[in-house]
Write a protein that holds these residues in place. Structure first.
Motif, PDB file in Angstrom:
ATOM      1  N   ASN A 198      75.831  76.388 -21.976  1.00 13.08           N
ATOM      2  CA  ASN A 198      77.171  76.574 -22.420  1.00 13.08           C
ATOM      3  C   ASN A 198      77.150  76.884 -23.881  1.00 13.08           C
ATOM      4  N   VAL A 199      76.392  77.538 -24.221  1.00 12.06           N
ATOM      5  CA  VAL A 199      76.212  78.029 -25.752  1.00 12.06           C
ATOM      6  C   VAL A 199      77.297  79.138 -25.888  1.00 12.06           C
ATOM      7  N   GLN A 200      78.031  79.077 -27.128  1.00 12.27           N
ATOM      8  CA  GLN A 200      78.689  80.322 -27.534  1.00 12.27           C
ATOM      9  C   GLN A 200      78.341  80.740 -28.841  1.00 12.27           C
ATOM     10  N   ASP A 201      78.470  82.178 -29.168  1.00 12.09           N
ATOM     11  CA  ASP A 201      77.886  82.811 -30.182  1.00 12.09           C
ATOM     12  C   ASP A 201      79.119  82.750 -31.245  1.00 12.09           C
ATOM     13  N   PRO A 202      78.998  81.884 -32.268  1.00  7.71           N
ATOM     14  CA  PRO A 202      80.118  81.589 -33.098  1.00  7.71           C
ATOM     15  C   PRO A 202      80.452  82.822 -34.114  1.00  7.71           C
ATOM     16  N   THR A 203      79.471  83.678 -34.346  1.00 10.48           N
ATOM     17  CA  THR A 203      79.548  85.165 -34.850  1.00 10.48           C
ATOM     18  C   THR A 203      80.321  86.123 -34.197  1.00 10.48           C
ATOM     19  N   ALA A 204      80.368  86.128 -32.813  1.00  4.39           N
ATOM     20  CA  ALA A 204      80.992  87.067 -32.113  1.00  4.39           C
ATOM     21  C   ALA A 204      82.441  87.105 -32.270  1.00  4.39           C
ATOM     22  N   THR A 205      83.071  88.198 -32.219  1.00  4.66           N
ATOM     23  CA  THR A 205      84.374  88.684 -32.309  1.00  4.66           C
ATOM     24  C   THR A 205      85.125  87.949 -30.972  1.00  4.66           C
ATOM     25  N   VAL A 206      84.494  88.148 -29.909  1.00 10.14           N
ATOM     26  CA  VAL A 206      85.200  87.374 -28.620  1.00 10.14           C
ATOM     27  C   VAL A 206      84.196  86.384 -28.281  1.00 10.14           C
ATOM     28  N   ALA A 207      84.549  85.029 -28.329  1.00 13.22           N
ATOM     29  CA  ALA A 207      83.499  83.817 -27.828  1.00 13.22           C
ATOM     30  C   ALA A 207      83.398  84.014 -26.541  1.00 13.22           C
ATOM     31  N   THR A 208      82.215  83.737 -26.142  1.00 15.00           N
ATOM     32  CA  THR A 208      82.021  83.918 -24.619  1.00 15.00           C
ATOM     33  C   THR A 208      80.753  82.970 -24.250  1.00 15.00           C
ATOM     34  N   SER A 209      80.730  82.422 -23.272  1.00 14.92           N
ATOM     35  CA  SER A 209      79.591  81.534 -22.577  1.00 14.92           C
ATOM     36  C   SER A 209      78.697  82.566 -21.985  1.00 14.92           C
ATOM     37  N   PRO A 210      77.231  82.164 -21.717  1.00 13.98           N
ATOM     38  CA  PRO A 210      76.562  82.987 -20.764  1.00 13.98           C
ATOM     39  C   PRO A 210      77.052  83.130 -19.363  1.00 13.98           C
ATOM     40  N   LEU A 211      77.840  82.136 -18.913  1.00 12.56           N
ATOM     41  CA  LEU A 211      78.159  82.573 -17.350  1.00 12.56           C
ATOM     42  C   LEU A 211      79.424  83.491 -17.477  1.00 12.56           C
ATOM     43  N   HIS A 212      80.167  83.337 -18.675  1.00 12.59           N
ATOM     44  CA  HIS A 212      81.352  84.398 -18.900  1.00 12.59           C
ATOM     45  C   HIS A 212      80.545  85.952 -18.854  1.00 12.59           C
ATOM     46  N   ALA A 213      79.414  85.950 -19.760  1.00  9.07           N
ATOM     47  CA  ALA A 213      78.619  87.156 -20.150  1.00  9.07           C
ATOM     48  C   ALA A 213      78.312  87.854 -18.690  1.00  9.07           C
ATOM     49  N   ALA A 214      77.691  86.792 -18.024  1.00  8.17           N
ATOM     50  CA  ALA A 214      76.987  87.332 -16.875  1.00  8.17           C
ATOM     51  C   ALA A 214      77.772  88.094 -15.856  1.00  8.17           C
ATOM     52  N   ILE A 215      78.793  87.350 -15.466  1.00 12.96           N
ATOM     53  CA  ILE A 215      80.148  87.856 -14.659  1.00 12.96           C
ATOM     54  C   ILE A 215      80.653  89.163 -15.261  1.00 12.96           C
ATOM     55  N   VAL A 216      80.951  89.306 -16.556  1.00 14.42           N
ATOM     56  CA  VAL A 216      81.679  90.369 -17.164  1.00 14.42           C
ATOM     57  C   VAL A 216      80.698  91.648 -17.058  1.00 14.42           C
ATOM     58  N   ALA A 217      79.532  91.305 -17.020  1.00 15.95           N
ATOM     59  CA  ALA A 217      78.314  92.492 -16.778  1.00 15.95           C
ATOM     60  C   ALA A 217      78.150  92.853 -15.286  1.00 15.95           C
ATOM     61  N   CYS A 218      78.972  92.206 -14.622  1.00 17.66           N
ATOM     62  CA  CYS A 218      78.938  92.691 -12.970  1.00 17.66           C
ATOM     63  C   CYS A 218      79.679  93.941 -12.910  1.00 17.66           C
ATOM     64  N   GLY A 219      80.555  93.946 -13.670  1.00 17.87           N
ATOM     65  CA  GLY A 219      81.584  95.197 -13.683  1.00 17.87           C
ATOM     66  C   GLY A 219      82.566  94.911 -12.737  1.00 17.87           C
ATOM     67  N   LYS A 220      83.608  95.984 -12.368  1.00 23.59           N
ATOM     68  CA  LYS A 220      84.635  96.181 -11.450  1.00 23.59           C
ATOM     69  C   LYS A 220      84.107  96.505 -10.220  1.00 23.59           C
ATOM     70  N   ALA A 221      84.383  95.603  -9.237  1.00 21.45           N
ATOM     71  CA  ALA A 221      83.741  95.987  -8.125  1.00 21.45           C
ATOM     72  C   ALA A 221      84.755  97.292  -7.288  1.00 21.45           C
ATOM     73  N   GLU A 222      84.081  98.202  -6.984  1.00 18.03           N
ATOM     74  CA  GLU A 222      84.683  99.313  -6.446  1.00 18.03           C
ATOM     75  C   GLU A 222      84.169  99.712  -5.012  1.00 18.03           C
ATOM     76  N   ASP A 223      84.795 100.189  -4.221  1.00 12.59           N
ATOM     77  CA  ASP A 223      84.508 100.611  -2.781  1.00 12.59           C
ATOM     78  C   ASP A 223      83.716  99.305  -2.106  1.00 12.59           C
ATOM     79  N   GLU A 224      84.190  98.251  -2.386  1.00 12.87           N
ATOM     80  CA  GLU A 224      83.730  97.164  -1.558  1.00 12.87           C
ATOM     81  C   GLU A 224      82.107  96.822  -2.049  1.00 12.87           C
ATOM     82  N   LYS A 225      81.791  97.600  -3.321  1.00  8.95           N
ATOM     83  CA  LYS A 225      80.539  97.352  -3.769  1.00  8.95           C
ATOM     84  C   LYS A 225      80.487  95.981  -4.651  1.00  8.95           C
TER      85      LYS A 225
END
Length: 397
Positions: free
Chosen positions: A38-65
């Motif tokens: 549950n860490v957050q990077d205090p130096t980052a412009t947009v604070a995010t947790s590892p779980l947030h980061a992992a899901i953002v990295a999935c990108g937008k699902a397109e064509d049911e992928k």
């Protein structure tokens, strides 16, 4: 004073978040031996947790992928190691909110299930009176995994008093956070809306279609004995009257609502019985009297899910006829889709354990409800999602 993170802590947080973003489970296994999920990077412009980061990295699902196996395993691993399902980033989004926005259904469903597990566990721990140093019998690993990372700290009597005073000030600022404070507050009836003195919308007329449908599903024929808990603007009680009940019990605790009931002639209706008081005080007396009802509906204000659970597990089971029906206003977590989905599932599980089957009917809320104009003059919107899930409960056969 909040202690500033050391350079080593910041570096470790960056590494954990980066590994989560890359969906690198082997790296996370090493890094989480020293750090938190549950860490957050205090130096980052947009604070995010590892779980947030992992899901953002999935990108937008397109064509049911949808997300690949690496992403799924990363989310699973973070949850297994204590990642908080409803942690918020600076954009006020939970990890599940992000998954929903990106159309990542599989990941979203995982977050809902994680929320259900966590909330059921917390409820179990509370029921058992367990503290931070206690363990839940049966599955200690799961108990430790689902506990929030920031545990409660032991405080001195002076600190406890300060906390209590802060809570009381907060309750006075928002009476919806305490039922007894709400019952002492001044209500305001305006066209199409009922407000408490903190500008919370207690009820609004957009709910009329929902209330009418609740009455239809609970009262299939005339001549039944019905009870509604929470009169408010009288929307559901008006709907109940159209189904010609032989007995219509109304339980209402707020003095100003009692006055409105008098002004609108409810006390004079031949088939209506008004019970003035909190349901916690009224219902035990009805049980003692041997009252049996064909339909029960529950819609109170300034009470949480714990109160609803007590209502159906302690009283509905004693007051409802064997072939009767129980309904309740399903507004739990309706200001955020994932919270609504989590509590809908939790309610269904708890109801089943109490002895009820639940059927659901989806109702689309009125167009334009989410516009800011609809909520002018209120403290906050209490409904931000598109579908109302209407529950009907009957005893398991």
């Amino acid at each position: 004073m909040v202690e500033q993170a050391s350079e080593e802590d910041v570096l470790l947080a960056k590494k954990i978040i980066s590994a989560a973003e890359r969906h690198d489970v082997p790296a996370l296994k090493i890094l989480l031996k020293e750090g938190s999920a549950n860490v957050q990077d205090p130096t980052a412009t947009v604070a995010t947790s590892p779980l947030h980061a992992a899901i953002v990295a999935c990108g937008k699902a397109e064509d049911e992928k949808e997300a690949g196996e690496d992403a799924v395993r990363t989310v699973e691993f973070l949850l297994e190691n204590g990642a908080i399902w409803n942690d918020l980033n600076k954009e006020d989004e939970t990890p599940g909110c992000i998954a929903l926005r990106l159309g990542q259904k599989k990941i979203y469903d995982m977050m809902v299930e994680a929320g259900v597990r966590a909330e059921l566990l917390f409820s179990k721990m509370e029921a058992l009176g367990l503290g931070d140093d206690d363990e839940v019998e049966g599955n200690d690993d799961e108990a430790r995994e689902e506990q929030p990372a920031a545990k409660k700290q032991k405080v001195s009597e002076e600190e406890a008093q300060a906390i209590q005073e802060a809570v009381e000030e907060e309750v006075l600022d928002d009476v919806s956070k305490d039922n007894r404070a709400y019952l002492k507050s001044q209500l305001r009836y305006k066209p199409g809306i009922l407000l408490d003195e903190s500008d919370n919308a207690v009820m609004m007329d957009w709910e009329t279609q929902i209330m009418e449908r609740h009455a239809e599903t609970l009262i299939p024929k005339p001549g039944l004995k019905v009870m509604n808990v929470g009169h408010g603007m009288g929307i559901v009680d008006t709907a109940i009257q159209t189904h010609d009940p032989t007995e219509h019990h109304i339980v209402e605790a707020h003095p100003q609502v009692h006055q409105r009931l008098r002004e609108h002639g409810w006390y004079d209706k031949p088939n209506v019985i008004i019970h003035e008081g909190r349901w916690q005080d009224v219902l035990p007396k009805l049980v003692e009297q041997g009252v049996v009802l064909d339909a029960i509906y529950y819609d109170t204000f300034a009470e949480d899910y714990k109160a609803l659970k007590e209502f159906f597990s302690e009283y509905v089971i004693q007051l409802l006829a064997p072939d009767g029906k129980f309904g309740w206003y399903n507004g739990l977590g309706a200001d955020r889709q994932i919270c609504y989905d989590v509590y809908t599932k939790i309610a269904e599980i708890d109801l089943y354990e109490t002895g009820f089957d639940t059927t659901w009917e989806d109702i689309k809320v009125p167009t334009g409800l989410h516009g800011s104009k609809q909520w002018e003059g209120t403290r906050r919107p209490y409904w931000t999602i598109d579908i109302y899930r209407l529950p009907v409960n009957t005893f398991v056969k």
